[in-house]
Design a protein around this motif. Structure first.
Motif, PDB file in Angstrom:
ATOM      1  N   ASN A   7      -1.068  19.003  30.260  1.00 40.83           N
ATOM      2  CA  ASN A   7      -0.048  18.447  31.168  1.00 40.83           C
ATOM      3  C   ASN A   7      -0.592  17.203  31.877  1.00 40.83           C
ATOM      4  N   ILE A  39      -0.304  14.299  34.482  1.00 40.72           N
ATOM      5  CA  ILE A  39       0.410  13.948  35.714  1.00 40.72           C
ATOM      6  C   ILE A  39       0.551  12.428  35.809  1.00 40.72           C
ATOM      7  N   LYS A  43       6.392  16.743  38.525  1.00 36.96           N
ATOM      8  CA  LYS A  43       6.018  15.361  38.210  1.00 36.96           C
ATOM      9  C   LYS A  43       4.675  14.993  38.833  1.00 36.96           C
ATOM     10  N   GLY A  44       4.224  15.781  39.823  1.00 35.73           N
ATOM     11  CA  GLY A  44       2.888  15.555  40.362  1.00 35.73           C
ATOM     12  C   GLY A  44       2.841  14.860  41.706  1.00 35.73           C
ATOM     13  N   THR A  72       0.267  16.546  43.892  1.00 31.96           N
ATOM     14  CA  THR A  72      -1.041  16.291  43.270  1.00 31.96           C
ATOM     15  C   THR A  72      -1.514  14.880  43.602  1.00 31.96           C
ATOM     16  N   HIS A  95       4.375   8.965  33.733  1.00 29.04           N
ATOM     17  CA  HIS A  95       2.955   9.058  34.115  1.00 29.04           C
ATOM     18  C   HIS A  95       2.435   7.813  34.842  1.00 29.04           C
TER      19      HIS A  95
END
Length: 672
Positions: free
Chosen positions: A344, A346, A368-369, A372, A521
Motif C-alpha cells: 500500500n 501512501i 489516502k494517508g 500518516t 500518491h
C-alpha cells in the motif's frame, strides 16, 4: 407518532438532565439533536430506546415501531466473520430463508430415493414454493448487491468485503455497524455522532442516503454542513428543557437569537410596567381616595405571570494560542517523500512546502494517508526522503490517539504538570479554567471524564508550549458545535501556522487558507480555501464531462494544479503552474463575453459596497434598539424598529442578488 417523551423528567442523582420535557417523533422526520457537551443528548437517545427510565412522565413507542440505535458502546462487539457477513446480518429472515430453500431443494432432489410418499413430496413442494415467494417478496435476491453498495458508499473497497471484522479499527468497525443498521431500515434511526468515523466522501454519501431514507432519523452531530443539508427539524437540549425549531441548523441559529431578543424585549417591557405600578402603589397606598386603586394594582402585580430575564447561556472556552517567537519564511520542506505500508503506497517521491502564515487542510478520503502524512511532518512516522525544518520553528502535535495517551489515573492538574511546560500550578489552573474546568473539576481523574472533556484536556496540553506551528488531527471530534466555533475563532486569531486533518467541512471552510490533497500518491497544493477548492473541482469535473468523459489534462503531465484565485472579488482568473486543462483555447477572443463579464464584475463590486453600507446601518440600528433612550420614547422605538426591518429585508434581497451575480461570473469565467 413513532416514539416520544411526554412530560418527562430525568435525573442523574441530584442533577436534572431534562424537566417536564415533551417531544414526539413523527414518521419521515429528519431531526438534529443538539446541545452543549454534557447537556444529555446521548441520555435522551437512551431514554427513547428504553435503556434508561424517566423519573417522571412517560416514554412512548408505537406498537410495531422498529428502532435502530448507533452508539459508541457497540464497539464492544467482536467477531471473526467478514464485514460482508456482519452487514448481511441486517437480513436475518432472508438469510434464514436461504438456508431453508437450500435444505428443501436437497430434500426434493433426493425425494425419488428417500422413500417419501406423493403427499409428502407435494407438501415439500408447497413449502419450497412458499419460501421462494416470501424470498421474492422480501427482495431477498438483491441483498448482497444492496449490502455491497452500502459498504462501498461508506468507504470500503471490494477487497475489504471478505476481510474479517476484527481486523478493522474502531472507526471502520463503526461503519460496518452503521451499514448493517441502515440496511435493516428501522422505522426510527438514532445516530449518535456517526460523522466522527467518516471521511468526506462517506459523509456526503450518508447525507444523500438519509435524505431519501424511508423512515425517521434522529442524529446527534457537531457537523454544521451535515445538519444543514440533512435535517428538517432541530431539537435543542438547553437549560434542562427541549426547544424545537422547524428548520435546519442555519434556521435554528437565526431563530434562536430572534426568540431570545423577543423574550428579552418582553421582559424589559414588563419590568417597565412593574416599576410603573410599584411607583403608583408606593405613592398612593396611604391616600384614602386612591387606596382602592393602589390595592387593585397590588393584586394585578401578584397575579402577573412573570417573564424571566433571558440571555443565551454558553460555556465559553477562552482559547488563546500564544506564540513566543517568529519563525523563518519556510517552516518545513518535504523532499522526495515516500511512504509505503507493504504493497500500500501512501505517497511516492512527493514534494511540498509549508510557509509562514499557511493554515493547511489535508483533504481526501480515508485510506489516502492524511494522518500518516501529518505524522511524517510531526516526526512520529518513519519514511524515506527528507523533511527539513526551517528557522525558529516550535511545533506542537495534537493527534487522535492523544485522548488514549492521557494517563487515566492522573487528575487534570497532574496531567497538565506532566506536559513539562514549566508553568506554575496556578497558571495551569487558569488554563484549565479557560477550557471550562474549574473548582473541584481540577482534581477529577481523567478516567471519569467524557469524550468531549478528554478532548479539551488534550487540546489544552497542545497549546501549553506556545508553539508557532500546530499539527492537529481531527481537533473537533468530541467538541460540541459552540466549542467548535470558539476553536475556529481562536485559530483564526492564531499568529502561527498550522496543518490539520478534519472531516468537519464547516471547520475546514472557516480555518483553511490552503488545501493539500493526496492524489495519485502526490501532494497537490491548492492556494485557497475549501469553498474555492470545491468550486475548482466542480469546474474540473464539468470540463472533463464536456470533453467526453476524458480528463482534460493536455500533454503536460507534470503540471500540478495551483489554486485559481477566489472569484469573490470578481478579479480575472490567473493561474500559477496551472494544468493544461486550464489553458484557454487559442482563437479569437469573444468580445461580447468579455464585455458581459466586465459588466457583471462591476455590478458585483457595487453590490459589495452596498451590502457593506447596509451592514453598518444594521449594526448602528441594533445598538440603538438596545439603548434605554430608545425604549423610553415610543415613537422613536417604533421608527427604529421599522428602519431595522427595512434594512434587514434590503440586505436579504441584495445578498440573494449578490449570490446570483457571483454564479453568473463563475459561468462567464468558465466560458471565457
Amino acid at each position: 407518532m413513532l416514539a416520544g417523551l411526554t412530560n418527562v423528567t430525568f435525573e442523574f442523582g441530584a442533577r436534572a438532565i431534562v424537566e417536564d420535557a415533551t417531544w414526539h417523533i413523527q414518521p419521515n422526520e429528519r431531526i438534529g439533536l443538539i446541545g452543549y457537551n454534557g447537556t444529555g443528548k446521548s441520555t435522551l437517545l437512551k431514554l427513547l430506546v428504553g435503556q434508561y427510565q424517566p423519573s417522571e412522565g412517560t416514554v412512548e413507542r408505537s406498537r410495531g415501531t422498529s428502532i435502530g440505535y448507533l452508539h459508541q458502546d457497540l464497539l464492544s462487539f467482536d467477531t471473526s466473520d467478514s464485514i460482508l457477513q456482519v452487514a448481511l446480518g441486517a437480513f436475518e429472515r432472508v438469510m434464514q430463508l436461504e438456508k431453508e430453500i437450500e435444505e428443501l431443494g436437497k430434500q426434493l432432489e433426493n425425494s425419488p430415493t428417500s422413500g417419501l410418499s406423493a403427499e409428502e413430496t407435494d407438501a415439500l413442494l408447497h413449502k419450497y414454493s412458499d419460501r421462494l415467494h416470501e424470498m421474492d417478496t422480501l427482495d431477498g435476491y438483491n441483498i448482497h448487491h444492496k449490502t455491497e453498495e452500502v459498504l462501498q458508499g461508506l468507504g470500503f473497497s471490494n477487497a475489504d468485503l471478505q476481510r474479517p471484522y476484527r481486523e478493522f479499527s474502531g472507526g471502520w468497525r463503526m461503519r460496518v455497524l452503521l451499514a448493517k443498521m441502515i440496511l435493516q431500515q428501522p422505522d426510527l434511526l438514532l445516530l449518535d455522532e456517526p460523522t466522527n468515523h467518516l471521511d468526506l466522501p462517506s459523509i456526503e454519501w450518508l447525507e444523500k442516503y438519509l435524505v431519501h431514507y424511508q423512515g425517521s432519523v434522529v442524529i446527534v452531530s457537531h457537523d454544521k454542513y451535515f445538519l444543514d443539508r440533512m435535517v428538517t427539524k432541530i431539537v435543542e437540549v438547553y437549560q434542562r428543557q427541549l426547544h424545537i425549531y422547524n428548520g435546519n441548523y442555519s434556521y435554528y441559529e437565526t431563530e434562536k437569537v430572534q426568540r431570545v431578543e423577543l423574550q428579552q424585549r418582553a421582559f424589559e417591557n414588563q419590568q417597565d410596567y412593574i416599576r410603573q405600578q410599584e411607583r403608583f402603589i408606593e405613592r398612593f397606598k396611604a391616600k384614602a381616595s386612591k387606596a382602592a386603586a393602589a390595592q387593585s394594582a397590588m393584586k394585578r402585580l401578584e397575579k402577573l405571570d412573570r417573564i424571566e430575564d433571558v440571555a443565551i447561556e454558553r460555556p465559553n472556552i477562552r482559547i488563546n494560542f500564544q506564540v513566543d517567537k517568529v519563525p523563518g519564511k519556510v517552516l518545513c520542506e518535504l523532499k522526495h517523500i515516500t511512504k509505503k505500508f507493504g504493497d500500500n503506497t501512501i505517497v511516492e517521491d512527493t514534494h511540498a512546502e509549508i510557509n509562514r502564515g499557511n493554515k493547511i487542510a489535508l483533504i481526501g478520503a480515508n485510506g489516502k494517508g492524511k494522518s500518516t502524512l501529518l505524522r511524517i511532518i510531526a516526526g512520529a512516522e518513519s519514511f524515506t526522503g527528507e523533511r527539513k525544518w526551517g528557522h525558529n520553528v516550535d511545533e506542537s502535535f495534537y493527534a487522535q490517539h492523544q485522548l488514549e495517551a492521557l494517563d487515566v489515573n492522573n487528575t487534570l492538574i497532574e496531567e497538565m504538570k506532566a506536559a513539562g511546560s514549566q508553568k506554575t500550578e496556578q497558571e495551569l489552573r487558569n488554563l484549565l479554567g479557560c477550557f471550562l474546568f474549574g473548582g473541584d473539576d481540577i482534581d477529577k481523574k481523567i478516567k471519569v471524564l467524557s469524550g468531549g472533556e478528554k478532548a479539551r484536556v488534550a487540546l489544552a496540553k497542545t497549546i501549553i508550549s506556545k508553539a508557532n506551528f500546530l499539527m492537529l488531527d481531527e481537533p473537533t471530534n468530541h467538541l460540541d458545535l459552540h466549542s467548535v466555533e470558539l476553536l475556529i475563532d481562536a485559530l483564526n486569531k492564531y499568529e502561527g501556522s498550522l496543518i490539520f486533518v478534519s472531516h468537519d467541512r464547516y471547520f475546514v471552510s472557516k480555518v483553511a487558507n490552503t488545501i493539500w490533497e493526496i492524489d495519485n500518491h502526490k501532494i497537490k497544493t491548492f492556494d485557497g480555501g475549501y469553498e474555492e477548492w470545491n468550486e475548482w473541482k466542480e469546474r474540473q469535473k464539468q470540463r472533463a464531462e464536456a470533453a467526453g468523459g476524458q480528463k482534460a489534462e493536455g500533454g503536460n503531465k507534470k503540471a500540478e494544479p495551483k489554486a485559481e484565485p477566489a472569484p469573490k472579488k470578481a478579479e480575472p482568473v490567473q493561474e500559477a503552474k496551472a494544468p493544461v486543462a486550464e489553458v484557454k483555447p487559442q482563437g479569437p477572443i469573444n468580445k461580447e463575453l468579455k464585455k458581459e463579464l466586465q459588466k457583471q464584475q462591476k455590478v458585483f463590486q457595487q453590490l459589495e459596497e452596498k451590502i457593506g453600507q447596509l451592514n453598518q446601518q444594521k449594526t448602528t440600528l441594533e445598538a440603538q434598539l438596545t439603548a434605554p433612550d430608545t425604549y423610553s420614547d415610543r415613537n422613536r422605538f417604533v421608527q427604529t424598529e421599522t428602519d431595522y426591518k427595512k434594512v434587514s429585508e434590503e440586505l436579504q434581497r441584495l445578498n440573494k442578488q449578490y449570490e446570483e451575480v457571483f454564479e453568473k461570473i463563475m459561468e462567464l469565467e468558465a466560458q471565457a
